[in-house]
Design a protein around this motif. Structure first.
Motif, PDB file in Angstrom:
ATOM      1  N   ALA A 299      -0.692  15.673  -6.512  1.00 28.09           N
ATOM      2  CA  ALA A 299      -0.433  15.000  -5.241  1.00 28.09           C
ATOM      3  C   ALA A 299      -1.734  14.779  -4.465  1.00 28.09           C
ATOM      4  O   ALA A 299      -1.948  13.716  -3.868  1.00 28.09           O
ATOM      5  N   LEU A 300      -2.622  15.768  -4.504  1.00 29.45           N
ATOM      6  CA  LEU A 300      -3.923  15.650  -3.837  1.00 29.45           C
ATOM      7  C   LEU A 300      -4.745  14.516  -4.442  1.00 29.45           C
ATOM      8  O   LEU A 300      -5.314  13.690  -3.722  1.00 29.45           O
ATOM      9  N   ILE A 301      -4.797  14.458  -5.767  1.00 25.27           N
ATOM     10  CA  ILE A 301      -5.553  13.397  -6.447  1.00 25.27           C
ATOM     11  C   ILE A 301      -4.954  12.029  -6.119  1.00 25.27           C
ATOM     12  O   ILE A 301      -5.677  11.036  -5.955  1.00 25.27           O
ATOM     13  N   GLY A 302      -3.623  11.969  -6.004  1.00 25.58           N
ATOM     14  CA  GLY A 302      -2.971  10.715  -5.623  1.00 25.58           C
ATOM     15  C   GLY A 302      -3.460  10.211  -4.277  1.00 25.58           C
ATOM     16  O   GLY A 302      -3.707   9.012  -4.099  1.00 25.58           O
ATOM     17  N   ASN A 303      -3.649  11.118  -3.328  1.00 28.69           N
ATOM     18  CA  ASN A 303      -4.175  10.724  -2.014  1.00 28.69           C
ATOM     19  C   ASN A 303      -5.617  10.247  -2.099  1.00 28.69           C
ATOM     20  O   ASN A 303      -6.027   9.336  -1.375  1.00 28.69           O
ATOM     21  N   VAL A 304      -6.410  10.862  -2.997  1.00 27.06           N
ATOM     22  CA  VAL A 304      -7.807  10.451  -3.173  1.00 27.06           C
ATOM     23  C   VAL A 304      -7.870   8.994  -3.636  1.00 27.06           C
ATOM     24  O   VAL A 304      -8.573   8.163  -3.047  1.00 27.06           O
ATOM     25  N   PHE A 305      -7.147   8.683  -4.699  1.00 29.29           N
ATOM     26  CA  PHE A 305      -7.163   7.323  -5.247  1.00 29.29           C
ATOM     27  C   PHE A 305      -6.661   6.305  -4.219  1.00 29.29           C
ATOM     28  O   PHE A 305      -7.256   5.235  -4.042  1.00 29.29           O
ATOM     29  N   THR A 306      -5.564   6.637  -3.544  1.00 35.91           N
ATOM     30  CA  THR A 306      -4.973   5.682  -2.605  1.00 35.91           C
ATOM     31  C   THR A 306      -5.877   5.454  -1.401  1.00 35.91           C
ATOM     32  O   THR A 306      -5.969   4.332  -0.889  1.00 35.91           O
ATOM     33  N   ALA A 307      -6.552   6.506  -0.927  1.00 33.18           N
ATOM     34  CA  ALA A 307      -7.454   6.362   0.224  1.00 33.18           C
ATOM     35  C   ALA A 307      -8.598   5.405  -0.103  1.00 33.18           C
ATOM     36  O   ALA A 307      -8.964   4.557   0.716  1.00 33.18           O
ATOM     37  N   ILE A 308      -9.152   5.537  -1.296  1.00 36.55           N
ATOM     38  CA  ILE A 308     -10.248   4.648  -1.707  1.00 36.55           C
ATOM     39  C   ILE A 308      -9.781   3.206  -1.762  1.00 36.55           C
ATOM     40  O   ILE A 308     -10.432   2.285  -1.249  1.00 36.55           O
ATOM     41  N   ILE A 309      -8.617   2.996  -2.377  1.00 37.64           N
ATOM     42  CA  ILE A 309      -8.072   1.636  -2.503  1.00 37.64           C
ATOM     43  C   ILE A 309      -7.750   1.050  -1.132  1.00 37.64           C
ATOM     44  O   ILE A 309      -8.078  -0.110  -0.843  1.00 37.64           O
ATOM     45  N   SER A 310      -7.121   1.832  -0.265  1.00 36.73           N
ATOM     46  CA  SER A 310      -6.705   1.309   1.041  1.00 36.73           C
ATOM     47  C   SER A 310      -7.913   0.935   1.896  1.00 36.73           C
ATOM     48  O   SER A 310      -7.901  -0.104   2.575  1.00 36.73           O
ATOM     49  N   TYR A 311      -8.975   1.751   1.835  1.00 45.92           N
ATOM     50  CA  TYR A 311     -10.178   1.448   2.611  1.00 45.92           C
ATOM     51  C   TYR A 311     -10.821   0.147   2.134  1.00 45.92           C
ATOM     52  O   TYR A 311     -11.134  -0.742   2.929  1.00 45.92           O
ATOM     53  N   ARG A 312     -11.009   0.034   0.812  1.00 45.62           N
ATOM     54  CA  ARG A 312     -11.645  -1.166   0.275  1.00 45.62           C
ATOM     55  C   ARG A 312     -10.796  -2.405   0.521  1.00 45.62           C
ATOM     56  O   ARG A 312     -11.309  -3.482   0.843  1.00 45.62           O
ATOM     57  N   TRP A 313      -9.491  -2.259   0.389  1.00 44.08           N
ATOM     58  CA  TRP A 313      -8.596  -3.399   0.578  1.00 44.08           C
ATOM     59  C   TRP A 313      -8.621  -3.883   2.018  1.00 44.08           C
ATOM     60  O   TRP A 313      -8.657  -5.085   2.286  1.00 44.08           O
ATOM     61  N   PHE A 314      -8.633  -2.932   2.956  1.00 48.44           N
ATOM     62  CA  PHE A 314      -8.676  -3.337   4.360  1.00 48.44           C
ATOM     63  C   PHE A 314      -9.991  -4.057   4.661  1.00 48.44           C
ATOM     64  O   PHE A 314     -10.000  -5.078   5.354  1.00 48.44           O
TER      65      PHE A 314
ATOM     66  N   MET B 108       0.827  -1.198   0.000  1.00 43.51           N
ATOM     67  CA  MET B 108       0.000   0.000   0.000  1.00 43.51           C
ATOM     68  C   MET B 108       0.866   1.255   0.000  1.00 43.51           C
ATOM     69  O   MET B 108       0.551   2.250  -0.674  1.00 43.51           O
ATOM     70  N   SER B 109       1.973   1.203   0.727  1.00 40.78           N
ATOM     71  CA  SER B 109       2.901   2.341   0.741  1.00 40.78           C
ATOM     72  C   SER B 109       3.530   2.547  -0.630  1.00 40.78           C
ATOM     73  O   SER B 109       3.684   3.681  -1.094  1.00 40.78           O
ATOM     74  N   VAL B 110       3.900   1.451  -1.274  1.00 42.12           N
ATOM     75  CA  VAL B 110       4.474   1.540  -2.626  1.00 42.12           C
ATOM     76  C   VAL B 110       3.459   2.121  -3.603  1.00 42.12           C
ATOM     77  O   VAL B 110       3.772   3.017  -4.396  1.00 42.12           O
ATOM     78  N   ILE B 111       2.213   1.631  -3.528  1.00 44.70           N
ATOM     79  CA  ILE B 111       1.155   2.114  -4.417  1.00 44.70           C
ATOM     80  C   ILE B 111       0.911   3.605  -4.200  1.00 44.70           C
ATOM     81  O   ILE B 111       0.821   4.387  -5.156  1.00 44.70           O
ATOM     82  N   ARG B 112       0.814   3.985  -2.941  1.00 44.88           N
ATOM     83  CA  ARG B 112       0.530   5.391  -2.646  1.00 44.88           C
ATOM     84  C   ARG B 112       1.623   6.317  -3.188  1.00 44.88           C
ATOM     85  O   ARG B 112       1.344   7.293  -3.892  1.00 44.88           O
ATOM     86  N   LEU B 113       2.877   5.989  -2.842  1.00 42.89           N
ATOM     87  CA  LEU B 113       3.972   6.906  -3.144  1.00 42.89           C
ATOM     88  C   LEU B 113       4.433   6.845  -4.590  1.00 42.89           C
ATOM     89  O   LEU B 113       4.704   7.882  -5.208  1.00 42.89           O
ATOM     90  N   PHE B 114       4.522   5.634  -5.160  1.00 41.43           N
ATOM     91  CA  PHE B 114       5.186   5.483  -6.451  1.00 41.43           C
ATOM     92  C   PHE B 114       4.264   5.108  -7.608  1.00 41.43           C
ATOM     93  O   PHE B 114       4.710   5.011  -8.745  1.00 41.43           O
ATOM     94  N   VAL B 115       2.985   4.885  -7.309  1.00 38.96           N
ATOM     95  CA  VAL B 115       1.999   4.675  -8.386  1.00 38.96           C
ATOM     96  C   VAL B 115       1.123   5.911  -8.548  1.00 38.96           C
ATOM     97  O   VAL B 115       0.814   6.319  -9.665  1.00 38.96           O
ATOM     98  N   PHE B 116       0.757   6.536  -7.419  1.00 36.77           N
ATOM     99  CA  PHE B 116      -0.148   7.682  -7.486  1.00 36.77           C
ATOM    100  C   PHE B 116       0.513   9.011  -7.108  1.00 36.77           C
ATOM    101  O   PHE B 116       0.586   9.934  -7.913  1.00 36.77           O
ATOM    102  N   TYR B 117       0.987   9.134  -5.862  1.00 35.87           N
ATOM    103  CA  TYR B 117       1.394  10.434  -5.314  1.00 35.87           C
ATOM    104  C   TYR B 117       2.487  11.111  -6.156  1.00 35.87           C
ATOM    105  O   TYR B 117       2.286  12.204  -6.703  1.00 35.87           O
ATOM    106  N   VAL B 118       3.636  10.477  -6.279  1.00 36.06           N
ATOM    107  CA  VAL B 118       4.744  11.085  -7.015  1.00 36.06           C
ATOM    108  C   VAL B 118       4.467  11.181  -8.514  1.00 36.06           C
ATOM    109  O   VAL B 118       4.662  12.251  -9.112  1.00 36.06           O
ATOM    110  N   PRO B 119       4.003  10.103  -9.181  1.00 33.62           N
ATOM    111  CA  PRO B 119       3.747  10.202 -10.627  1.00 33.62           C
ATOM    112  C   PRO B 119       2.704  11.256 -10.996  1.00 33.62           C
ATOM    113  O   PRO B 119       2.885  11.997 -11.969  1.00 33.62           O
ATOM    114  N   LEU B 120       1.592  11.326 -10.244  1.00 31.59           N
ATOM    115  CA  LEU B 120       0.553  12.307 -10.575  1.00 31.59           C
ATOM    116  C   LEU B 120       1.034  13.728 -10.291  1.00 31.59           C
ATOM    117  O   LEU B 120       0.687  14.662 -11.020  1.00 31.59           O
TER     118      LEU B 120
END
Length: 457
Positions: A424-439, A395-407
């Motif tokens: 960076a803001l949009i990256g947090n939006v996508f990652t928050a949705i994924i992390s909630y559903r995954w948990f 999840m940390s890899v996805i947040r930082l290197f798939v969404f946050y930094v690239p976007l």
């Protein structure tokens, strides 16, 4: 466990009140420690530019050791809290003792390697030769004393696992206070104590940690009876494997953040020195704004792990949801407060109009996502609490290197500094949705016989 180890009942007490009562002391401890660390930096800055620059070069190295310590403390808390929740008190005591020993060995080995290779490490980081004497003075002491750093951190994790967060906050605050008192004495000298410069700052820290070691061992062994090397059902190696299975991935996840921030700083640098200065101020604003989130990331996992061990999955889900709802509301209220005082904040940290305008822009955009960032951080810590450390790492890899930094980078390319912050803001939006559903899916799969969807809103 005897009355000496009496702690909050995490398995039956009202959830919101329990988490609140656990979190408030942690907030106090973190704020106290942060303030005293600022005092530490202040005293070193009085020595001049070179000592301050030298200690800045030490941060990536010391953070590596501290990241390992934090990761091992996360693993320690998770396995002990689960054992306590399942009623395995002997196992919890044994795990705590093993965690202290193994963590000390790991940090000692890492510190020894660092001590031997100070020259190549800091040359690789770009330190000039004129700074090396200051770095030697500081790091020689810091590496030798790092064994005193790990013990209070692991000991505090044992206490948090039992539901006690007041004692760790007192120990954190006490260590910070001792460090702040000793800093000027050892740096500038007093009476028979000679001025030792930057080495004095390291000695003050080591003494503060050593006091923490004495306090934590007294509490764990004498006062609370939370440690034992006697176990009928498990071996030293088995307990070590359990702790490292969670601790090492957690340490790896911690180490990803400074790497990502380094990349982000490089991206920001393409927009000029004013943007870099403003981003640095923004990072400080973010760290202060995240204190409640970070405190919850230390108190929610023991609650989840104990109830996980007891098979009370509905309480796990309810605690997770309640905490996320609170943090979304809290961080949004904080965002509104930052907006109202954006001009005042910007002018406190900067005099250049260009820097002031970028700080204001930062405040208007990125803090809007701090609640979502809280969802990500708390989901990660909850994954570790469920003994799913690889989920947290991925999840940390996805947040930082798939969404946050690239976007952020894409936004920067097409819309400049505005686009960087929005990306960076949009990256947090996508990652928050994924992390909630995954948990939610992870929790549901663990308790596959549960007839309701435990994470349904």
């Amino acid at each position: 466990m005897s009355n000496k180890t009496k702690s909050p009942d995490l398995l039956s007490a009202p959830i919101p009140k329990t988490i609140r009562d656990m979190t408030i002391p942690m907030i106090f401890g973190m704020v106290t420690l942060m303030l005293f660390n600022l005092v530490d930096t202040f005293f070193v800055s009085l020595l001049g530019t070179d000592p301050l620059a030298a200690i800045s070069f030490t941060f990536p190295v010391t953070f590596t050791v501290i990241s390992l310590a934090i990761g091992l403390s996360i693993g320690t808390s998770a396995i002990i809290a689960k054992a306590l929740g399942a009623g395995n008190l002997e196992e919890a005591r044994f795990d705590g003792a093993v965690a202290l020993i193994v963590s000390a060995l790991f940090v000692s080995v890492l510190a020894f390697i660092g001590y031997i290779y100070i020259d190549p490490i800091f040359s690789l980081l770009g330190a000039k030769q004129d700074l090396m004497p200051f770095i030697y003075d500081y790091m020689h002491v810091w590496f030798i004393g790092s064994i005193f750093l790990i013990t209070p951190m692991i000991g505090n994790a044992v206490l948090r696992a039992s539901g006690d967060t007041k004692t760790p906050s007192i120990i954190m605050g006490s260590a910070g206070l001792i460090n702040a008192i000793l800093d000027p004495i050892f740096i500038f000298g007093l009476g028979p104590i000679p001025a030792m410069g930057i080495k004095g700052a390291a000695i003050a820290s080591v003494i503060a940690w050593a006091v923490g070691v004495f306090l934590i061992l007294y509490l764990l062994i004498i006062k609370k009876n939370l440690l034992s090397l006697n176990s009928k059902n498990q071996t030293f190696i088995l307990a070590t494997k359990k702790m490292l299975k969670i601790g090492l991935p957690a340490a790896g996840a911690n180490m990803l953040t400074p790497i990502a921030m380094g990349i982000m700083t490089a991206i920001v640098a393409s927009h000029g020195a004013e943007a870099v200065a403003a981003f640095g101020v923004g990072s400080r604003i973010e760290s202060i704004s995240s204190i409640v989130v970070l405190a919850l990331s230390m108190t929610l996992p023991p609650f989840i792990s104990q109830n996980f061990g007891a098979g009370k999955f509905n309480r796990v889900a309810m605690a997770y949801k309640t905490t996320l709802k609170f943090i979304l509301i809290w961080q949004f209220a904080l965002y509104l407060l930052l907006i109202v005082f954006s001009g005042v904040i910007a002018n406190i940290f900067a005099s250049s109009e260009g820097v002031v305008s970028v700080i204001k822009l930062f405040i208007w955009i990125l803090p809007l996502g701090y609640g979502l960032q809280g969802v990500i951080i708390l989901s990660n810590s909850s994954f570790n609490a469920l003994h799913k450390p690889m989920n947290a790492l991925f999840m940390s890899v996805i947040r930082l290197f798939v969404f946050y930094v690239p976007l952020a980078y894409l936004g920067s390319l097409y819309w400049g500094i505005h686009g960087l912050f929005i990306g960076a803001l949009i990256g947090n939006v996508f990652t928050a949705i994924i992390s909630y559903r995954w948990f939610c899916q992870t929790l549901q799969s663990i308790e596959s016989n549960e007839q309701i969807k435990v994470c349904e809103a």
